[in-house]
Design an enzyme around this catalytic site. Structure first.
Site, PDB file in Angstrom:
ATOM      1  N   GLU A  71       0.846  -1.188   0.000  1.00  0.00           N
ATOM      2  CA  GLU A  71       0.000   0.000   0.000  1.00  0.00           C
ATOM      3  C   GLU A  71       0.884   1.240   0.000  1.00  0.00           C
ATOM      4  O   GLU A  71       1.943   1.272   0.628  1.00  0.00           O
ATOM      5  CB  GLU A  71      -0.870  -0.015   1.265  1.00  0.00           C
ATOM      6  CG  GLU A  71      -1.820   1.163   1.373  1.00  0.00           C
ATOM      7  CD  GLU A  71      -2.625   1.133   2.663  1.00  0.00           C
ATOM      8  OE1 GLU A  71      -3.785   1.571   2.646  1.00  0.00           O
ATOM      9  OE2 GLU A  71      -2.086   0.665   3.698  1.00  0.00           O
ATOM     10  N   LYS A 146     -10.184   0.341  -2.242  1.00  0.00           N
ATOM     11  CA  LYS A 146     -10.327  -0.061  -0.845  1.00  0.00           C
ATOM     12  C   LYS A 146     -11.695   0.319  -0.283  1.00  0.00           C
ATOM     13  O   LYS A 146     -12.099   1.485  -0.337  1.00  0.00           O
ATOM     14  CB  LYS A 146      -9.213   0.609  -0.029  1.00  0.00           C
ATOM     15  CG  LYS A 146      -9.113   0.190   1.421  1.00  0.00           C
ATOM     16  CD  LYS A 146      -7.942   0.920   2.063  1.00  0.00           C
ATOM     17  CE  LYS A 146      -7.745   0.558   3.512  1.00  0.00           C
ATOM     18  NZ  LYS A 146      -6.639   1.356   4.114  1.00  0.00           N
ATOM     19  N   CYS A 188      -4.791  -3.525   3.080  1.00  0.00           N
ATOM     20  CA  CYS A 188      -4.501  -3.181   4.476  1.00  0.00           C
ATOM     21  C   CYS A 188      -5.662  -3.393   5.443  1.00  0.00           C
ATOM     22  O   CYS A 188      -5.917  -4.514   5.866  1.00  0.00           O
ATOM     23  CB  CYS A 188      -3.997  -1.736   4.541  1.00  0.00           C
ATOM     24  SG  CYS A 188      -3.149  -1.333   6.099  1.00  0.00           S
TER      25      CYS A 188
END
Length: 312
Positions: A71, A146, A188
């Site tokens: 990321e 995300k 993440c």
């Protein structure tokens, strides 16, 4: 750096590790090799690219078919205003450089969290945290934005307000066929939501990816535990490229990039600092494990609902 990297890889031989109890009959040298890159991004985008490109080229020299970057591989800014200023659209110069790099090296790239100015940039003035998958010809084959944004306050780690600059993605991306197997994309903080990993596994994922920038408090407490849990519950390989070290005066990351096999064993792990680790992906071992322990056949959605609805 490259000489030391080769020496360490030769000494550790981490990519050959595998549980012996269910080891497949395939020769390890016939199995696809993946590389997991660990970096320390800063606000300097060109220096970050040079660092990532060096690792990707080394991964190609070592025979990897796919390299994973963490990321924020493009940059880690000091504040939301700088994040927005440094961001680019997918058709911008930086992604063009990675497209050329994938083509030059002849391997796939998982770009684990690109600060993307989307089509709604003019209206929202916010970006997406976009996981981009490039094939060996440099073409974009998948993008996942995300869906779970990290708005948290952890004592000792400082507040995180990702939503100050970032919009949540609207949907999951179906797993993508690659030379290493079917890959499910995540980023993440998504790791804390098993519904997402279950949905990807039920859609056919064999490898889950969690490119990350975990902090110095949550990292030691939760990072490896969560990665191994996601691998065990989905019976997938889990690949986690991570940011490490001191990015600037306001932020540091935990590192400890790794690959976990479907049994929950860590089969490759990066040392401290920037570098890479290698792992071989044995899909016959994965299928054998799923046959011996058929948890997806034993689920009881009649009792607790269908956690992680299968993707259409």
């Amino acid at each position: 750096m490259i000489f030391e990297l080769r020496k360490r890889l030769a000494e550790e031989n981490g990519f050959s590790l595998m549980p012996r109890a269910m080891a497949s009959s395939s020769s390890s040298w016939e199995l696809p090799l993946v590389a997991v890159c660990q970096v320390t991004s800063t606000p300097d985008k060109q220096q970050n690219f040079k660092t990532c490109a060096e690792l990707v080229r080394e991964a190609a020299r070592l025979g990897a078919c796919l390299a994973f970057l963490p990321e924020a591989f493009d940059f880690i800014a000091r504040d939301p205003a700088e994040t927005l200023r440094l961001s680019e659209p997918l058709g911008g110069n930086l992604l063009g450089e990675y497209t050329q790099l994938a083509r030059e090296c002849g391997l796939w790239l998982s770009l684990g969290g690109f600060h993307e100015r989307g089509q709604d940039w003019e209206q929202t003035q916010k970006i997406y945290n976009c996981h981009v998958l490039l094939n060996s010809k440099g073409s974009v084959v998948a993008t996942y934005r995300k869906t779970h944004l990290c708005d948290v306050e952890i004592p000792g780690q400082g507040p995180m307000r990702e939503s100050n600059s970032t919009m949540p993605g609207p949907s999951l991306e179906p797993p993508v066929d690659t030379p290493a197997g079917k890959i499910g994309l995540a980023v993440c903080y998504d790791i804390r939501f098993p519904e997402l990993s279950l949905a990807l596994a039920q859609a056919g994922a064999e490898i889950l990816t969690y490119p990350s920038a975990f902090g110095s408090v949550t990292g030691p407490a939760h990072w490896e535990v969560l990665l191994r849990a996601r691998a065990i519950e989905t019976q997938c390989y889990v690949v986690a490229a991570a940011q490490c070290g001191h990015h600037h005066e306001k932020r540091s990351s935990y590192g400890h990039s790794m690959v976990v096999d479907p049994w929950g064993t860590v089969v490759a792990r990066c040392s401290e600092g920037p570098g890479l680790c290698l792992a071989r992906i044995d899909l016959s071992y994965l299928r054998q494990l799923r046959q011996h322990l058929p948890v997806f056949q034993h689920r009881r959605p009649d009792l607790y609902g269908n956690l992680g609805h299968p993707l259409s």
